[in-house]
Design a protein around this motif. Structure first.
Motif, short mmCIF file in Angstrom:
data_model
loop_
_atom_site.label_atom_id
_atom_site.label_comp_id
_atom_site.label_asym_id
_atom_site.label_seq_id
_atom_site.Cartn_x
_atom_site.Cartn_y
_atom_site.Cartn_z
N MET A 7 6.19 -14.60 -8.65
CA MET A 7 5.60 -13.36 -8.18
C MET A 7 4.78 -13.64 -6.92
N ASN A 8 4.79 -12.69 -6.00
CA ASN A 8 3.95 -12.76 -4.81
C ASN A 8 3.40 -11.37 -4.52
N VAL A 9 2.37 -11.33 -3.69
CA VAL A 9 1.69 -10.07 -3.38
C VAL A 9 1.72 -9.86 -1.87
N PHE A 10 1.96 -8.61 -1.47
CA PHE A 10 1.98 -8.22 -0.07
C PHE A 10 1.12 -6.98 0.07
N LEU A 11 0.05 -7.07 0.86
CA LEU A 11 -0.91 -5.98 0.98
C LEU A 11 -0.82 -5.35 2.37
N VAL A 12 -0.82 -4.02 2.41
CA VAL A 12 -0.79 -3.28 3.67
C VAL A 12 -2.07 -2.45 3.78
N HIS A 13 -2.85 -2.73 4.83
CA HIS A 13 -4.08 -1.99 5.09
C HIS A 13 -3.74 -0.60 5.63
N GLY A 14 -4.76 0.21 5.80
CA GLY A 14 -4.56 1.56 6.30
C GLY A 14 -4.91 1.71 7.77
N THR A 15 -5.08 2.94 8.18
CA THR A 15 -5.40 3.28 9.56
C THR A 15 -6.67 2.58 10.01
N GLU A 28 -6.29 -18.82 -6.19
CA GLU A 28 -6.79 -19.57 -7.35
C GLU A 28 -5.79 -19.55 -8.50
N LYS A 29 -5.05 -18.46 -8.64
CA LYS A 29 -4.06 -18.31 -9.71
C LYS A 29 -2.67 -18.77 -9.27
N GLU A 30 -2.61 -19.38 -8.09
CA GLU A 30 -1.36 -19.88 -7.52
C GLU A 30 -0.33 -18.77 -7.31
N ILE A 31 -0.82 -17.61 -6.88
CA ILE A 31 0.05 -16.49 -6.53
C ILE A 31 -0.01 -16.32 -5.03
N ARG A 32 1.13 -16.39 -4.37
CA ARG A 32 1.19 -16.21 -2.92
C ARG A 32 0.77 -14.79 -2.55
N CYS A 33 -0.01 -14.69 -1.48
CA CYS A 33 -0.49 -13.39 -1.03
C CYS A 33 -0.39 -13.32 0.49
N ASN A 34 0.23 -12.27 0.99
CA ASN A 34 0.32 -12.03 2.42
C ASN A 34 -0.38 -10.72 2.75
N ILE A 35 -1.25 -10.77 3.74
CA ILE A 35 -1.95 -9.58 4.21
C ILE A 35 -1.83 -9.58 5.73
N PRO A 36 -0.70 -9.09 6.25
CA PRO A 36 -0.51 -9.11 7.69
C PRO A 36 -1.32 -8.02 8.40
N GLY A 86 12.33 -12.74 3.49
CA GLY A 86 12.27 -12.93 2.04
C GLY A 86 10.86 -12.91 1.49
N VAL A 87 9.88 -12.57 2.35
CA VAL A 87 8.48 -12.48 1.91
C VAL A 87 8.31 -11.30 0.96
N VAL A 88 8.99 -10.20 1.26
CA VAL A 88 9.00 -9.03 0.38
C VAL A 88 10.37 -8.99 -0.28
N ASN A 89 10.35 -9.03 -1.61
CA ASN A 89 11.60 -9.07 -2.38
C ASN A 89 11.37 -8.46 -3.76
N VAL A 109 0.83 -3.82 -2.42
CA VAL A 109 -0.47 -3.15 -2.55
C VAL A 109 -0.73 -2.42 -1.24
N GLY A 110 -0.97 -1.13 -1.32
CA GLY A 110 -1.30 -0.35 -0.14
C GLY A 110 -2.67 0.25 -0.27
N HIS A 111 -3.44 0.20 0.80
CA HIS A 111 -4.75 0.84 0.82
C HIS A 111 -4.71 2.01 1.79
N SER A 112 -5.20 3.15 1.34
CA SER A 112 -5.32 4.34 2.16
C SER A 112 -3.94 4.75 2.71
N CYS A 113 -3.79 4.89 4.02
CA CYS A 113 -2.51 5.29 4.59
C CYS A 113 -1.43 4.22 4.39
N GLY A 114 -1.84 2.98 4.13
CA GLY A 114 -0.88 1.92 3.81
C GLY A 114 -0.10 2.24 2.56
N SER A 115 -0.66 3.05 1.67
CA SER A 115 0.03 3.45 0.44
C SER A 115 1.23 4.33 0.73
#
Length: 186
Positions: free
Chosen positions: A1-9, A27-35, A59-62, A68-74
Motif C-alpha cells: 500500500m502507498n499513499v498519494f496526497l493532493v493539496h487544494g487551492t 514510521e509504518k513503512e508506508i510510502r507517501c507522496n505529496i507532490p 506506477g506511483v498511483v495504482n 487523499v485529497g484536501h479541499s479542492c484536491g478532493s
C-alpha cells in the motif's frame, strides 16, 4: 500500500497536517507522496490531470494506492478517477466540495475547472474504501456543500466538531482521523 496526497487551492505539500501524516506513514513503512501541484498559475483540471497522468504512468498511483485529497484536491481526485476509470485501494476526502461558488473571483476561477456536473459522483466502484471528513464549523465552505459532496461520493462520512477547514488555521497540524482511515485501508 502507498499513499498519494493532493493539496487544494493555493496549497503546498509542507503545510497543515501533511508533513505529520507523511512522517507517521514513513514510521509504518508506508510510502507517501505529496507532490506540489501548480497553483495559482496552472491551477486547472487539464494541467493537474497531466501531472496526475505522469504519476500514474510511473506506477506511483495504482490499484494499491490510497488517495487523499484536501479541499479542492478532493474534487480533483474524484474528477480524475471518474474520467480515467481508475480503481484504487482507498479515497479519503478532507473538506471536499463540488460546484461551490464563493463570490471571491480569483478562488472561483481557480476551482471551476475541477467541478463536475456528473450524473453520479459515487466513488464506491472506484475505491475499496471511501471516507469523507469535514468540520462542522468550516469558515470557507458552507455545511450543505460539504455534506452534499460527502454523501454523493459515498462511503463513510464524518462531520468533525470544531475542525474548521482541517488546516493549520483551525489547529490541524496533525490529523489522526485521516491516519486511522489510511490504516483501515490495509
Amino acid at each position: 500500500m502507498n499513499v498519494f496526497l493532493v493539496h487544494g487551492t493555493m496549497g503546498k505539500p509542507f503545510e497543515n497536517w501533511f508533513p505529520w501524516i507523511e512522517n507517521k506513514l514513513v514510521e509504518k513503512e508506508i510510502r507517501c507522496n505529496i507532490p506540489t501541484f501548480p497553483t495559482p498559475e496552472h491551477q486547472n483540471y487539464s494541467d493537474w490531470e497531466r501531472l496526475m497522468d505522469y504519476y500514474c504512468g510511473l506506477g506511483v498511483v495504482n490499484e494499491d494506492t490510497v488517495l487523499v485529497g484536501h479541499s479542492c484536491g478532493s474534487v480533483f481526485l474524484v474528477h480524475y478517477l471518474l474520467t480515467h476509470k481508475i480503481h484504487v485501494k482507498g479515497l479519503i476526502c478532507v473538506s471536499g466540495y463540488n460546484n461551490f461558488i464563493s463570490g471571491f473571483e480569483m478562488m472561483d476561477k481557480l476551482n471551476e475547472s475541477f467541478y463536475m456536473d456528473a450524473e453520479s459522483l459515487d466513488m464506491t466502484a472506484y475505491a475499496d474504501k471511501v471516507f469523507s471528513f469535514f468540520g462542522d464549523d468550516d469558515p470557507n465552505i458552507p455545511q450543505e456543500i460539504l455534506k452534499s459532496f460527502a454523501l454523493e461520493i459515498g462511503g463513510d462520512v464524518q462531520c468533525i466538531p470544531n475542525a474548521g477547514h482541517f488546516n493549520a488555521a483551525a489547529g490541524y497540524t496533525t490529523c489522526s482521523v485521516v491516519l486511522q482511515a489510511i490504516e483501515s485501508c490495509r
